[in-house]
Design an enzyme around this catalytic site. Structure first.
Site, PDB file in Angstrom:
ATOM      1  N   ASP A  81      49.173  72.332  86.564  1.00 56.29           N
ATOM      2  CA  ASP A  81      48.052  73.270  86.635  1.00 56.29           C
ATOM      3  C   ASP A  81      47.948  73.934  88.003  1.00 56.29           C
ATOM      4  O   ASP A  81      47.536  75.090  88.111  1.00 56.29           O
ATOM      5  CB  ASP A  81      46.741  72.549  86.317  1.00 56.29           C
ATOM      6  CG  ASP A  81      46.564  72.307  84.831  1.00 56.29           C
ATOM      7  OD1 ASP A  81      47.586  72.175  84.135  1.00 56.29           O
ATOM      8  OD2 ASP A  81      45.422  72.252  84.361  1.00 56.29           O
ATOM      9  N   LYS A 124      47.280  67.644  81.299  1.00 58.73           N
ATOM     10  CA  LYS A 124      47.240  67.790  79.838  1.00 58.73           C
ATOM     11  C   LYS A 124      48.125  66.778  79.131  1.00 58.73           C
ATOM     12  O   LYS A 124      48.087  66.672  77.907  1.00 58.73           O
ATOM     13  CB  LYS A 124      47.681  69.208  79.426  1.00 58.73           C
ATOM     14  CG  LYS A 124      46.893  70.315  80.092  1.00 58.73           C
ATOM     15  CD  LYS A 124      45.404  70.151  79.879  1.00 58.73           C
ATOM     16  CE  LYS A 124      44.598  71.079  80.755  1.00 58.73           C
ATOM     17  NZ  LYS A 124      44.770  70.889  82.188  1.00 58.73           N
ATOM     18  N   CYS A 193      47.796  64.490  91.849  1.00 60.28           N
ATOM     19  CA  CYS A 193      47.047  64.868  93.056  1.00 60.28           C
ATOM     20  C   CYS A 193      46.018  63.808  93.432  1.00 60.28           C
ATOM     21  O   CYS A 193      45.362  63.224  92.576  1.00 60.28           O
ATOM     22  CB  CYS A 193      46.400  66.221  92.866  1.00 60.28           C
ATOM     23  SG  CYS A 193      47.602  67.573  92.756  1.00 60.28           S
ATOM     24  N   GLU A 489      41.478  77.487  84.153  1.00 68.56           N
ATOM     25  CA  GLU A 489      40.715  76.804  85.189  1.00 68.56           C
ATOM     26  C   GLU A 489      40.330  77.802  86.278  1.00 68.56           C
ATOM     27  O   GLU A 489      41.099  78.700  86.605  1.00 68.56           O
ATOM     28  CB  GLU A 489      41.540  75.677  85.810  1.00 68.56           C
ATOM     29  CG  GLU A 489      41.690  74.486  84.900  1.00 68.56           C
ATOM     30  CD  GLU A 489      42.388  73.316  85.556  1.00 68.56           C
ATOM     31  OE1 GLU A 489      42.315  72.218  84.984  1.00 68.56           O
ATOM     32  OE2 GLU A 489      43.009  73.498  86.623  1.00 68.56           O
ATOM     33  N   SER A 515      39.092  73.191  87.452  1.00 67.07           N
ATOM     34  CA  SER A 515      40.014  72.159  87.891  1.00 67.07           C
ATOM     35  C   SER A 515      39.224  70.918  88.262  1.00 67.07           C
ATOM     36  O   SER A 515      38.060  71.001  88.663  1.00 67.07           O
ATOM     37  CB  SER A 515      40.790  72.664  89.113  1.00 67.07           C
ATOM     38  OG  SER A 515      41.362  71.599  89.816  1.00 67.07           O
TER      39      SER A 515
END
Length: 615
Positions: A81, A124, A193, A489, A515
Site C-alpha cells: 500500500d 490485504k 511497517c 487510502e 492508512s
C-alpha cells in the site's frame, strides 16, 4: 468421522491419473494416507513485509512432513500500500483482498487440500487469507512475517516509520538532506511497517481470534525467535488435522474458533490498542465469510465500553511494535482486558483449549515461566537487513509497568474510551469510523466548513496549494469501493495536512479509507458512499458540518427539507463526480466496482446481486 478431503484425488481406481500427477510432485505410496496441507505463502520482492518469506513456506513444509503430513506450497499476490499510495496503483489495493481470498479458495478446493497454513503479513494479505479460511472452514493456522524494526536517526529523538518520511518530505522548511536521511532511516529492515498500522493490527487480531500463535503480531521479522513460530505452526496444523479428521473434533475448525464471541474479542483488542480503521473493514468482511451477524452496531457498542490500553505509532511517537513485544505482546493486552471483564475467555484457540489457558501461560504479568519472559525480551538490533531471523538481540528487562508503560491496565488506561469509534448522522446514515486514538482531545467536538474535493488527487493539490485553511473540514468523496473504484487510502492528504500545521485545526471526511499510518481527525468509510447515493455526495462548499465524537455523531447542518431537495436534484444529475478525474479504470477494476458494497458491509461483493445474476 470426516474423511480427508484429499481422498477425492488420492483414492480409487478412477483417480490413477491424479495420483500419477501427485507422484510427479514427489509423493510416494505412503503419502496418500496422510493429510495434504496447503501452505499459502505470499512471498514477493515488491513488499518489505514479504521480501523475506521466500524460504518460509519450505521451513513450514519440512516441519509438516516431520509431523506426519504432506506439504504443498503455493503463492498468492501481495500489494504494498505504501508503494501504491498517491497514484492509480492504490485503486488496486482493496480489490486485491478479494483476489487473494479467491486464489486461496481456488488452490485449496481445486486440489482438495485438507488444511491450510497461511503465511501472510501485510495489509490485504492477512484479511484475504482470513476470508478464504472462514469461507473454506477447514483446519487453519496463521503465521505472519512479523513487524519491521523502527528506524533510527540522529536527527530524531524517537523511532521512525514510513509516515515520518512522508511528513518530512511534505514540509517545505525541511532540507533535501534531512528528507534523504529520514527516507534512508525510516524503514530499515524486512517486515511489516513498524507501527500499529493495518498489517500489524491484523496480525495481532489473528491472535485474538484464536487462529495464530502468541507472538504472531509482535515478534520482529528479523529476530531469531520468530523462526520458532513457523516451526510450531507446521507441527500444530498436523495436530489440528488429526483432531478433526481422526478424532471427529470440529471445535478446531476456524468457524468454531473464530465465532461471534471471538470476533467481539478481536474488536475489543482492536479498540484497546488503537488499531487501524481498516481492521473494521476487514473484520466485517471476514464475519460475512463466516456467516456471522457481526456489524457496525456491535463495534459501536464495544467502542463505548472498552478503554485504550496501548498507544503505538502513529498515535504516539514513543512506541512501536518492538515496544509492544517487550511489554508482553498481544497476550498481555488480552490479559488486562480479561481482568477488566471485557473478554470472552472460554473460547478455543489453535494452541490452547481455551483463551483463558493461553493468557495464563503467555501473559508476562501472570506467568513466571522464564522461557516466556525470554521470548518477550526479543528486541531490535538496529542493523538494516532483508533477512529473517538474522539477529538475537534481547532487552535487559521487560516492560511490565502497567501504570506508565507501553501497555496499561484498565485502571491506568490512556483513556477510558477506546481508540476507535463509529459515528452516525445525516451525512453517514449507515455509519463512518474514526481512530480516536490519533485525535487530539481538544477537537473531539469540531464544527467546520466543508471544503469539497472529488478525488484524492485534487485534495492533495488543494492542500499543497494552501487552499485548505484552519477550521475547514476536507470532504473527499467518490472514493468509496464503487466510486473510486477501490476505496483508496488517504494517507497523503492527512500527512500533508499535518505537514502544513493543520493537524489539530482541520478535519477530513471521506467515503474512502485511511492508512493505518493515519492520525488526526480523519473520518473514513462514510456509508453509503457517494456513488451509491450517500449523503456525503450532497455536501456543498461552505456547508457547516458538526463532528461530535463523545456523542458518536456527525451531521451536515442543514434541515431535512433542504437535504431532500438536494437529493432530488442529485438523482437527476446522477451520482458521479463533477470534476474530471484522469484515472484509468480497467476491466478488472470495473468488475470489482460492479459488485462492491459500501464500507459498512466490509466492501465485500454484493451477494444478493450475485444471486440475481447467477441464480
Amino acid at each position: 468421522m470426516p474423511d480427508y478431503r484429499s481422498k477425492t484425488s488420492t483414492h480409487g481406481r478412477n483417480m490413477a491419473g491424479a495420483r500419477a500427477l501427485w507422484r510427479a510432485t514427489g509423493m510416494k505410496d505412503e503419502d496418500f494416507k496422510k493429510p495434504i496441507i496447503a501452505i499459502a505463502n505470499s512471498f514477493t520482492q515488491f513488499v518489505p513485509g514479504h521480501v523475506h518469506l521466500k524460504d518460509m513456506g519450505q521451513l513450514v513444509a519440512r516441519e509438516v512432513e516431520r509431523a506426519g503430513g504432506v506439504a504443498k506450497e503455493f503463492n498468492t499476490i501481495a500489494v504494498d500500500d505504501g508503494i501504491a499510495m498517491g497514484h492509480d496503483g492504490m485503486l488496486y489495493s482493496l480489490p486485491s483482498r478479494e483476489i487473494i481470498a479467491d486464489s486461496v479458495e481456488y488452490m485449496v478446493n481445486a486440489h482438495c487440500a485438507d488444511a491450510i497454513v497461511c503465511i501472510s503479513n501485510c495489509d490485504k494479505i492477512t484479511p484475504g487469507m482470513l476470508m478464504a479460511s472462514l469461507r473454506l472452514n477447514i483446519p487453519v493456522i496463521f503465521v505472519s512475517g512479523g513487524p519491521m524494526e523502527a528506524g533510527k536517526t540522529k536527527l530524531a529523538s524517537h523511532g521512525l516509520d514510513l509516515v515520518d518520511a512522508m511528513v518530512i518530505a511534505a514540509d517545505s522548511t525541511a532540507s533535501d538532506e534531512k528528507v534523504a536521511e529520514y527516507e534512508r532511516s525510516a524503514c530499515p529492515t524486512c517486515g511489516s511497517c513498524s507501527g500499529m498500522f493495518t498489517a500489524n493490527s491484523m496480525n495481532c487480531l489473528t491472535e485474538a481470534l484464536g487462529l495464530a500463535l502468541p507472538g504472531n503480531g509482535s515478534a520482529l521479522a528479523t529476530h531469531s525467535d520468530r523462526e520458532q513460530l513457523f516451526l510450531q505452526a507446521g507441527r500444530t496444523i498436523v495436530d489440528l488435522c488429526r483432531q478433526y479428521y481422526k478424532e471427529n473434533d470440529d471445535s478446531v475448525l476456524p468457524r468454531n474458533i473464530a465465532n461471534f464471541k471471538a470476533f467481539e474479542n478481536a474488536m475489543t483488542l482492536d479498540i484497546a490498542m488503537g488499531g487501524s480503521t481498516n481492521t473494521i473493514l476487514h473484520l466485517l468482511a471476514a464475519a460475512q465469510e463466516a456467516e456471522i451477524d457481526f456489524d457496525l452496531r456491535h463495534i459501536d457498542h464495544l467502542s463505548r465500553k472498552v478503554p485504550q490500553l496501548c498507544k503505538v505509532a502513529p498515535n504516539i511517537q514513543k512506541y512501536h511494535m518492538e515496544d509492544v513485544h517487550r511489554a508482553g505482546g498481544i497476550f498481555s493486552i488480552l490479559g488486562e482486558l480479561a481482568r477488566g471483564g471485557l473478554l470472552h475467555t472460554d473460547l478455543p484457540t489453535v494452541h490452547s483449549k481455551t483463551l483463558a489457558e493461553g493468557i495464563a501461560k503467555w501473559d508476562i504479568t501472570q506467568t513466571d515461566d522464564e522461557a516466556v519472559h525470554t521470548f518477550f525480551k526479543a528486541g531490535p538490533a538496529g542493523i538494516p537487513t532483508q533477512t529473517a531471523f538474522s539477529q538475537s538481540t534481547r532487552w535487559e528487562s521487560l516492560d511490565d509497568d502497567r501504570e506508565n508503560g507501553c501497555i496499561r491496565s484498565v485502571q491506568h488506561a490512556y483513556s477510558q474510551e477506546g481508540g476507535l469509534a463509529v459515528l452516525y448522522g445525516n451525512i453517514a446514515l449507515d455509519g463512518c469510523v474514526v481512530k480516536t486514538a490519533g485525535v487530539d482531545e481538544s477537537i473531539h467536538v469540531f464544527e467546520g466548513s466543508a471544503k469539497i474535493f472529488e478525488s484524492q488527487d485534487s485534495a492533495v493539490r488543494g492542500i499543497l496549494a494552501d487552499e485548505v485553511k484552519a477550521g475547514d473540514i476536507v470532504i473527499i468523496r467518490y472514493e468509496g469501493p464503487k466510486g473510486g473504484p477501490g476505496m483508496q487510502e488517504m494517507l497523503y492528504p492527512t500527512s500533508y495536512l499535518k505537514s502544513k500545521g493543520l493537524g489539530k485545526d482541520c478535519a477530513l471526511l471521506t467515503d474512502g479509507r485511511f492508512s493505518g499510518g493515519t492520525s488526526g481527525l480523519s473520518i473514513g468509510h462514510a456509508s453509503p458512499e457517494a456513488a451509491a447515493g450517500g449523503a456525503i455526495g450532497l455536501v456543498r462548499d461552505g456547508d457547516k458540518v458538526l463532528i461530535d465524537i463523545p456523542n458518536r455523531s456527525i451531521n451536515l447542518l442543514i434541515d431535512d427539507a433542504e437535504m431532500a431537495e438536494r437529493r432530488t436534484e442529485q438523482d437527476k444529475k446522477g451520482w458521479k463526480p463533477v470534476e474530471s478525474r484522469p484515472r484509468k479504470v480497467t476491466t478488472a477494476l470495473k468488475a470489482y466496482a460492479l459488485l462492491a458494497t459500501s464500507a459498512d458491509k466490509g466492501a465485500v461483493r454484493d451477494k444478493a446481486l450475485l444471486d440475481k445474476l447467477v441464480p
